[in-house]
Design a protein around this motif. Sequence first.
Motif, PDB file in Angstrom:
ATOM      1  N   VAL A  85      34.895  38.417  18.528  1.00 45.64           N
ATOM      2  CA  VAL A  85      34.198  38.596  19.735  1.00 45.64           C
ATOM      3  C   VAL A  85      34.764  37.806  20.872  1.00 45.64           C
ATOM      4  CG1 VAL A  85      31.979  38.154  21.055  1.00 45.64           C
ATOM      5  CG2 VAL A  85      31.940  39.162  18.478  1.00 45.64           C
ATOM      6  N   GLU A  86      35.191  38.101  22.000  1.00 41.02           N
ATOM      7  CA  GLU A  86      35.650  37.255  22.784  1.00 41.02           C
ATOM      8  C   GLU A  86      34.344  37.159  24.076  1.00 41.02           C
ATOM      9  OE1 GLU A  86      39.080  39.021  24.748  1.00 41.02           O
ATOM     10  OE2 GLU A  86      40.234  39.393  22.955  1.00 41.02           O
ATOM     11  N   VAL A  87      34.609  35.887  24.439  1.00 32.84           N
ATOM     12  CA  VAL A  87      33.295  35.402  25.449  1.00 32.84           C
ATOM     13  C   VAL A  87      33.826  35.045  26.671  1.00 32.84           C
ATOM     14  CG1 VAL A  87      31.365  33.642  25.411  1.00 32.84           C
ATOM     15  CG2 VAL A  87      32.228  34.375  23.134  1.00 32.84           C
ATOM     16  N   ILE A  88      33.141  35.813  27.576  1.00 31.05           N
ATOM     17  CA  ILE A  88      33.475  35.684  28.829  1.00 31.05           C
ATOM     18  C   ILE A  88      32.491  34.954  29.856  1.00 31.05           C
ATOM     19  CG2 ILE A  88      34.083  37.082  31.113  1.00 31.05           C
ATOM     20  CD1 ILE A  88      35.723  39.024  28.980  1.00 31.05           C
ATOM     21  N   TRP A  89      32.752  34.147  30.597  1.00 33.64           N
ATOM     22  CA  TRP A  89      32.035  33.528  31.305  1.00 33.64           C
ATOM     23  C   TRP A  89      32.406  33.760  32.942  1.00 33.64           C
ATOM     24  CZ3 TRP A  89      27.555  31.017  30.371  1.00 33.64           C
ATOM     25  CH2 TRP A  89      26.939  30.437  31.601  1.00 33.64           C
ATOM     26  N   ARG A  90      31.479  34.112  33.747  1.00 27.81           N
ATOM     27  CA  ARG A  90      31.681  34.415  35.075  1.00 27.81           C
ATOM     28  C   ARG A  90      30.681  33.657  36.126  1.00 27.81           C
ATOM     29  NH1 ARG A  90      34.404  39.289  34.954  1.00 27.81           N
ATOM     30  NH2 ARG A  90      34.307  40.425  32.932  1.00 27.81           N
ATOM     31  N   ASN A  91      31.474  32.927  36.924  1.00 30.03           N
ATOM     32  CA  ASN A  91      30.723  32.287  38.154  1.00 30.03           C
ATOM     33  C   ASN A  91      30.912  33.285  39.365  1.00 30.03           C
ATOM     34  OD1 ASN A  91      30.249  29.577  36.745  1.00 30.03           O
ATOM     35  ND2 ASN A  91      32.519  29.301  36.853  1.00 30.03           N
ATOM     36  N   TYR A  92      31.759  33.904  39.180  1.00 30.58           N
ATOM     37  CA  TYR A  92      31.880  34.934  40.648  1.00 30.58           C
ATOM     38  C   TYR A  92      32.175  36.359  40.307  1.00 30.58           C
ATOM     39  CZ  TYR A  92      32.127  30.740  43.421  1.00 30.58           C
ATOM     40  OH  TYR A  92      31.893  29.400  44.112  1.00 30.58           O
ATOM     41  N   ALA A  93      31.858  37.348  40.848  1.00 37.90           N
ATOM     42  CA  ALA A  93      32.166  38.820  40.584  1.00 37.90           C
ATOM     43  C   ALA A  93      33.572  39.069  40.840  1.00 37.90           C
ATOM     44  CB  ALA A  93      31.318  39.567  41.693  1.00 37.90           C
ATOM     45  N   ALA A  94      34.210  39.590  39.728  1.00 40.86           N
ATOM     46  CA  ALA A  94      35.705  39.948  39.906  1.00 40.86           C
ATOM     47  C   ALA A  94      35.986  40.927  38.660  1.00 40.86           C
ATOM     48  CB  ALA A  94      36.555  38.636  39.921  1.00 40.86           C
ATOM     49  N   GLY A  95      37.179  41.333  38.851  1.00 39.79           N
ATOM     50  CA  GLY A  95      37.916  42.053  37.642  1.00 39.79           C
ATOM     51  C   GLY A  95      37.099  43.219  37.177  1.00 39.79           C
ATOM     52  N   SER A  96      36.877  43.208  35.789  1.00 41.85           N
ATOM     53  CA  SER A  96      36.085  44.332  35.203  1.00 41.85           C
ATOM     54  C   SER A  96      34.953  44.432  35.336  1.00 41.85           C
ATOM     55  CB  SER A  96      36.416  44.147  33.541  1.00 41.85           C
ATOM     56  OG  SER A  96      35.480  43.373  32.856  1.00 41.85           O
ATOM     57  N   LEU A  97      34.024  43.155  35.790  1.00 41.97           N
ATOM     58  CA  LEU A  97      32.673  43.334  36.014  1.00 41.97           C
ATOM     59  C   LEU A  97      32.485  44.325  37.259  1.00 41.97           C
ATOM     60  CD1 LEU A  97      29.651  42.360  35.570  1.00 41.97           C
ATOM     61  CD2 LEU A  97      30.249  40.589  37.481  1.00 41.97           C
ATOM     62  N   LEU A  98      33.484  44.237  38.277  1.00 44.21           N
ATOM     63  CA  LEU A  98      33.351  45.157  39.552  1.00 44.21           C
ATOM     64  C   LEU A  98      33.720  46.540  39.058  1.00 44.21           C
ATOM     65  CD1 LEU A  98      34.501  42.638  42.346  1.00 44.21           C
ATOM     66  CD2 LEU A  98      32.208  43.610  41.774  1.00 44.21           C
ATOM     67  N   ARG A  99      34.464  46.615  38.186  1.00 44.27           N
ATOM     68  CA  ARG A  99      35.219  47.824  37.807  1.00 44.27           C
ATOM     69  C   ARG A  99      34.142  48.811  37.071  1.00 44.27           C
ATOM     70  NH1 ARG A  99      40.114  45.861  36.026  1.00 44.27           N
ATOM     71  NH2 ARG A  99      39.451  46.172  33.893  1.00 44.27           N
ATOM     72  N   ARG A 100      33.477  48.021  36.356  1.00 41.83           N
ATOM     73  CA  ARG A 100      32.397  48.578  35.264  1.00 41.83           C
ATOM     74  C   ARG A 100      31.141  48.822  36.382  1.00 41.83           C
ATOM     75  NH1 ARG A 100      30.883  44.880  31.564  1.00 41.83           N
ATOM     76  NH2 ARG A 100      32.658  43.578  32.779  1.00 41.83           N
ATOM     77  N   TYR A 101      30.795  48.059  37.072  1.00 44.39           N
ATOM     78  CA  TYR A 101      29.804  48.070  38.085  1.00 44.39           C
ATOM     79  C   TYR A 101      30.095  49.446  39.050  1.00 44.39           C
ATOM     80  CZ  TYR A 101      26.717  47.921  42.370  1.00 44.39           C
ATOM     81  OH  TYR A 101      26.083  48.332  43.082  1.00 44.39           O
TER      82      TYR A 101
END
Length: 248
Positions: A85-101
């Motif tokens: 499992v890869e663990v991702i921590w986000r402090n700001y919106a970017a990348g795949s989070l916005l793509r998936r949103y």
Amino acid sequence: MTYISSGKAKDIYETPDGNLLFEFTDRVTAFDGLKKAEYKEKGEITCRLAEYWFNVLEQEGIPTHYISCPTPTSMLVKRLDIVPVEVIWRNYAAGSLLRRYNAGEVKLPDGVEPKEGAPIPGGMIEFTTKFEAVDRPVDVKEIQFNGWLSEQEIEYVTKLTKRINEILSRKLDDTGIILADFKVEYGRIPGGEIILADEAGTPDGCRFWDKAEFENGVIKSLDKDVFRKGIGDLSAAYGELFERIQKS
Ligand code: TMP
Ligand code: ASP
């Protein structure tokens, strides 16, 4: 030494005493291997940054697989049973989070604007698969169902990742750099204890933004986004990042 495998940017060997040797190459890939290139000195910069952050994290009490760096582009590490499992921590919106949103696949935390650079108050954690052809977001239910991590281990990994975020963010802030997000991996040592694996704090696995530019409304990336987006020279961005961190 026995050759084991090659990742996106590293070649992996086993040493006669059963440890692993990571050879950091000049390779860079993005979009699941679709975009590829090589950049001079990338291997050395990422290896030296990984070494720097492992030392910082160990001093702060984070257990890691790091042993030593026998050459400027190689790192000896303990062999672990890698958590898939890869663990991702986000402090700001970017990348795949916005793509998936934008594709309607994920909700943003309450109050977070759907635009690159929007702060995520308190941060957020996400998990993806590691050993599938394409990294796929997974929720904690599936992680437990597959026996990848227990409920207690998910809590532990979340706590460690949050702590890593605090340590990296604080140090980077001193050099005028924002840690927008990052990915880490974990593994088990014999006996089962979970420790930090792979590499942390390198521009291959983090988004770093220049803080002064950000405060003027501009996102200036000092990380692999330069390559993903084709917006500049990766060697120059990695070199600038390395110099700023080294001076701090
Ligand atoms: P993402 O926005 O593409 O999900 O990436 C979030 C952060 O995690 C970003 O700093 C890049 C890093 N990352 C990796 O290093 N490797 C990966 O396979 C993925 C999916 C993300
Ligand atoms: N798939 C992600 C990307 O586009 C992660 C990676 O390749 O590092 O870069």
